[in-house]
Design a protein around this motif. Structure first.
Motif, PDB file in Angstrom:
ATOM      1  N   ALA A  55       0.860  -1.187   0.000  1.00  0.00           N
ATOM      2  CA  ALA A  55       0.000   0.000   0.000  1.00  0.00           C
ATOM      3  C   ALA A  55       0.894   1.233   0.000  1.00  0.00           C
ATOM      4  O   ALA A  55       2.127   1.127  -0.024  1.00  0.00           O
ATOM      5  CB  ALA A  55      -0.925  -0.008   1.215  1.00  0.00           C
ATOM      6  N   ARG A  56       0.263   2.392   0.025  1.00  0.00           N
ATOM      7  CA  ARG A  56       0.958   3.678   0.129  1.00  0.00           C
ATOM      8  C   ARG A  56       0.356   4.458   1.294  1.00  0.00           C
ATOM      9  O   ARG A  56      -0.854   4.406   1.522  1.00  0.00           O
ATOM     10  CB  ARG A  56       0.790   4.496  -1.161  1.00  0.00           C
ATOM     11  CG  ARG A  56       1.430   3.870  -2.382  1.00  0.00           C
ATOM     12  CD  ARG A  56       2.842   4.327  -2.566  1.00  0.00           C
ATOM     13  NE  ARG A  56       3.554   3.521  -3.559  1.00  0.00           N
ATOM     14  CZ  ARG A  56       4.804   3.779  -3.928  1.00  0.00           C
ATOM     15  NH1 ARG A  56       5.467   4.793  -3.397  1.00  0.00           N
ATOM     16  NH2 ARG A  56       5.411   3.008  -4.818  1.00  0.00           N
ATOM     17  N   ASN A  57       1.207   5.173   2.021  1.00  0.00           N
ATOM     18  CA  ASN A  57       0.679   6.026   3.084  1.00  0.00           C
ATOM     19  C   ASN A  57       0.352   7.408   2.535  1.00  0.00           C
ATOM     20  O   ASN A  57       0.457   7.650   1.329  1.00  0.00           O
ATOM     21  CB  ASN A  57       1.643   6.103   4.270  1.00  0.00           C
ATOM     22  CG  ASN A  57       2.984   6.743   3.911  1.00  0.00           C
ATOM     23  OD1 ASN A  57       3.127   7.379   2.868  1.00  0.00           O
ATOM     24  ND2 ASN A  57       3.956   6.566   4.784  1.00  0.00           N
ATOM     25  N   ALA A  58      -0.023   8.333   3.419  1.00  0.00           N
ATOM     26  CA  ALA A  58      -0.436   9.664   2.980  1.00  0.00           C
ATOM     27  C   ALA A  58       0.700  10.437   2.320  1.00  0.00           C
ATOM     28  O   ALA A  58       0.449  11.369   1.546  1.00  0.00           O
ATOM     29  CB  ALA A  58      -0.976  10.451   4.171  1.00  0.00           C
ATOM     30  N   ASP A  59       1.935  10.053   2.606  1.00  0.00           N
ATOM     31  CA  ASP A  59       3.099  10.703   1.998  1.00  0.00           C
ATOM     32  C   ASP A  59       3.582   9.973   0.748  1.00  0.00           C
ATOM     33  O   ASP A  59       4.679  10.241   0.264  1.00  0.00           O
ATOM     34  CB  ASP A  59       4.244  10.778   3.018  1.00  0.00           C
ATOM     35  CG  ASP A  59       3.895  11.645   4.216  1.00  0.00           C
ATOM     36  OD1 ASP A  59       3.217  12.665   4.022  1.00  0.00           O
ATOM     37  OD2 ASP A  59       4.290  11.282   5.345  1.00  0.00           O
ATOM     38  N   ARG A  98       0.696   0.874  10.002  1.00  0.00           N
ATOM     39  CA  ARG A  98       1.715   1.775   9.458  1.00  0.00           C
ATOM     40  C   ARG A  98       1.110   2.930   8.653  1.00  0.00           C
ATOM     41  O   ARG A  98       1.824   3.684   8.022  1.00  0.00           O
ATOM     42  CB  ARG A  98       2.682   0.985   8.577  1.00  0.00           C
ATOM     43  CG  ARG A  98       3.507  -0.053   9.354  1.00  0.00           C
ATOM     44  CD  ARG A  98       4.411  -0.836   8.430  1.00  0.00           C
ATOM     45  NE  ARG A  98       5.387   0.030   7.771  1.00  0.00           N
ATOM     46  CZ  ARG A  98       6.139  -0.353   6.731  1.00  0.00           C
ATOM     47  NH1 ARG A  98       6.011  -1.602   6.251  1.00  0.00           N
ATOM     48  NH2 ARG A  98       6.999   0.471   6.184  1.00  0.00           N
ATOM     49  N   GLY A  99      -0.215   3.042   8.702  1.00  0.00           N
ATOM     50  CA  GLY A  99      -0.858   4.196   8.090  1.00  0.00           C
ATOM     51  C   GLY A  99      -1.497   3.955   6.738  1.00  0.00           C
ATOM     52  O   GLY A  99      -1.862   4.915   6.047  1.00  0.00           O
ATOM     53  N   ALA A 100      -1.675   2.701   6.337  1.00  0.00           N
ATOM     54  CA  ALA A 100      -2.288   2.413   5.037  1.00  0.00           C
ATOM     55  C   ALA A 100      -3.792   2.664   5.080  1.00  0.00           C
ATOM     56  O   ALA A 100      -4.450   2.469   6.104  1.00  0.00           O
ATOM     57  CB  ALA A 100      -2.016   0.974   4.628  1.00  0.00           C
ATOM     58  N   ASP A 101      -4.326   3.074   3.942  1.00  0.00           N
ATOM     59  CA  ASP A 101      -5.769   3.264   3.768  1.00  0.00           C
ATOM     60  C   ASP A 101      -6.384   1.902   3.456  1.00  0.00           C
ATOM     61  O   ASP A 101      -6.162   1.341   2.383  1.00  0.00           O
ATOM     62  CB  ASP A 101      -6.018   4.246   2.623  1.00  0.00           C
ATOM     63  CG  ASP A 101      -7.495   4.438   2.304  1.00  0.00           C
ATOM     64  OD1 ASP A 101      -8.339   3.870   3.017  1.00  0.00           O
ATOM     65  OD2 ASP A 101      -7.797   5.159   1.327  1.00  0.00           O
ATOM     66  N   ALA A 102      -7.175   1.375   4.378  1.00  0.00           N
ATOM     67  CA  ALA A 102      -7.725   0.025   4.230  1.00  0.00           C
ATOM     68  C   ALA A 102      -9.196   0.023   3.863  1.00  0.00           C
ATOM     69  O   ALA A 102      -9.864  -1.008   4.009  1.00  0.00           O
ATOM     70  CB  ALA A 102      -7.519  -0.765   5.522  1.00  0.00           C
ATOM     71  N   ARG A 103      -9.694   1.163   3.351  1.00  0.00           N
ATOM     72  CA  ARG A 103     -11.108   1.168   2.951  1.00  0.00           C
ATOM     73  C   ARG A 103     -11.357   0.153   1.850  1.00  0.00           C
ATOM     74  O   ARG A 103     -12.423  -0.472   1.789  1.00  0.00           O
ATOM     75  CB  ARG A 103     -11.514   2.566   2.494  1.00  0.00           C
ATOM     76  CG  ARG A 103     -11.703   3.574   3.617  1.00  0.00           C
ATOM     77  CD  ARG A 103     -11.960   4.968   3.074  1.00  0.00           C
ATOM     78  NE  ARG A 103     -10.794   5.475   2.348  1.00  0.00           N
ATOM     79  CZ  ARG A 103     -10.772   6.647   1.703  1.00  0.00           C
ATOM     80  NH1 ARG A 103     -11.863   7.403   1.680  1.00  0.00           N
ATOM     81  NH2 ARG A 103      -9.680   7.059   1.080  1.00  0.00           N
ATOM     82  N   HIS A 104     -10.374  -0.002   0.952  1.00  0.00           N
ATOM     83  CA  HIS A 104     -10.478  -1.004  -0.111  1.00  0.00           C
ATOM     84  C   HIS A 104      -9.299  -1.966   0.001  1.00  0.00           C
ATOM     85  O   HIS A 104      -8.152  -1.537   0.005  1.00  0.00           O
ATOM     86  CB  HIS A 104     -10.468  -0.339  -1.488  1.00  0.00           C
ATOM     87  CG  HIS A 104     -11.638   0.559  -1.736  1.00  0.00           C
ATOM     88  ND1 HIS A 104     -12.916   0.079  -1.909  1.00  0.00           N
ATOM     89  CD2 HIS A 104     -11.723   1.914  -1.816  1.00  0.00           C
ATOM     90  CE1 HIS A 104     -13.738   1.083  -2.100  1.00  0.00           C
ATOM     91  NE2 HIS A 104     -13.047   2.211  -2.044  1.00  0.00           N
ATOM     92  N   VAL A 105      -9.606  -3.239   0.090  1.00  0.00           N
ATOM     93  CA  VAL A 105      -8.588  -4.286   0.094  1.00  0.00           C
ATOM     94  C   VAL A 105      -8.860  -5.172  -1.116  1.00  0.00           C
ATOM     95  O   VAL A 105      -9.931  -5.787  -1.218  1.00  0.00           O
ATOM     96  CB  VAL A 105      -8.630  -5.122   1.386  1.00  0.00           C
ATOM     97  CG1 VAL A 105      -7.655  -6.292   1.303  1.00  0.00           C
ATOM     98  CG2 VAL A 105      -8.310  -4.245   2.597  1.00  0.00           C
ATOM     99  N   VAL A 106      -7.924  -5.207  -2.041  1.00  0.00           N
ATOM    100  CA  VAL A 106      -8.097  -5.972  -3.277  1.00  0.00           C
ATOM    101  C   VAL A 106      -7.109  -7.124  -3.267  1.00  0.00           C
ATOM    102  O   VAL A 106      -5.897  -6.918  -3.147  1.00  0.00           O
ATOM    103  CB  VAL A 106      -7.860  -5.092  -4.520  1.00  0.00           C
ATOM    104  CG1 VAL A 106      -8.099  -5.908  -5.794  1.00  0.00           C
ATOM    105  CG2 VAL A 106      -8.782  -3.874  -4.490  1.00  0.00           C
TER     106      VAL A 106
END
Length: 307
Positions: free
Chosen positions: A124-128, A239-247
């Motif tokens: 994933a990617r974090n906000a940065d 670690r700050g990942a956006d988990a709203r969508h998990v593919v």
């Protein structure tokens, strides 16, 4: 042909490289080659060979190219490949890990991509925009929930059952049949002699066949494998990942509904708010979607700046 209309998406996997080229909203090239046809794990030579392959497939000047590359497991790896390709490939170039293609391939802007195939990894990617990776350590150290790891854990479960004198579980017979052996004590020796994740992964059907027969051992192996995949998501969330969508995608989870169902169950406990999607489309479509967004964003900025 307008430069702004030609974009490419590439998925570089361990076994095959898939290239899609799009012009004015229409796919004009769809090519699959063995990764070993051009990749020898020499940075300079591989970059030259990849650039030549992309240009030959595109047949024209590219505006944007997005590459999802197996083996680019850090931002540094991705930037290195971008830098290696820049002198040889025209237009904007973006390199990500191949697992990062799953989320855009499913039509989402952000989320967590999980691969459960011969190996396993979550990215994933974090906000940065920093790459976050969990798993992907190979079948000897991990790759939980992958085809190879399911066989590894099945063999361990069989070993434990035999040590306890419990020899009637269907998993024992299914694994022996798949390995073509008549003595369960030979399972460890045979697997040790092969030492190949691809070969081990080819035996995973035995685990699911046994589970369909009601094998407690096989069902436990599948459940624990799915829970381990979900645990990778938990690491990235922390670690700050956006988990709203998990593919999730990859050969074993796409082909084995029991594993996907177990993963959904595990995710419902770990992160109930996450929307879990099983990706059946080729991941390369995610690279093309990223290239299209990249192109549209650049063109939009140029128009905004009066260029």
């Amino acid at each position: 042909m307008k430069q702004a209309d030609l974009i490419a998406g590439i998925d570089i996997g361990g076994t095959k490289t898939h290239i899609l080229v799009k012009d004015s909203g229409r796919v004009i090239a769809d090519k699959v080659v063995a990764s070993t046809d051009w990749r020898i794990w020499d940075r300079e030579k591989d970059a030259a060979a990849l650039a030549a392959l992309i240009k030959q497939t595109a047949g024209g000047k590219l505006f944007a190219t997005v590459i999802g590359a197996h083996g680019c497991d850090t931002d540094l790896h991705c930037k290195q490949l971008e830098s290696d390709l820049a002198p040889q490939l025209e237009g904007y170039i973006k390199v990500v890990n191949d697992s990062e293609l799953l989320v855009p391939a499913a039509g989402f802007q952000s989320g967590i991509g999980v691969v459960s195939g011969t190996g396993s990894i979550a990215v994933a990617r974090n906000a940065d925009d920093e790459m976050l990776v969990a798993g992907g350590w190979g079948w000897i150290l991990g790759d939980e929930g992958s085809a190879a790891a399911l066989v590894r854990e099945a063999a361990r479960a069989v070993r434990g059952a035999i040590d306890l004198g419990q020899t009637n579980d269907p998993l024992i017979a299914e694994l022996m049949a798949k390995l073509r052996i008549g003595d369960p004590t030979k399972i460890g020796r045979l697997l040790n002699d092969t030492r190949s994740a691809a070969i081990w992964g080819g035996y995973a059907d035995a685990v699911f066949a046994a589970a369909r027969q009601g094998s407690p051992l096989a069902n436990r192996v599948i459940r624990e494998g799915a829970e381990a995949l979900a645990a990778l998501i938990g690491v990235l969330i922390g670690r700050g990942a956006d988990a709203r969508h998990v593919v999730i995608g990859g050969g074993v989870v796409v082909e084995q509904p029991m594993l996907f169902d177990a993963f959904v169950d595990a995710m419902s406990n770990l992160s109930p708010a996450s929307e879990v999607t099983l990706l059946r489309a080729p991941p390369v479509t995610g690279a093309l979607a990223m290239a299209e967004r990249f192109r549209n964003g650049i063109l939009g900025m140029e128009k905004f700046n009066g260029k």
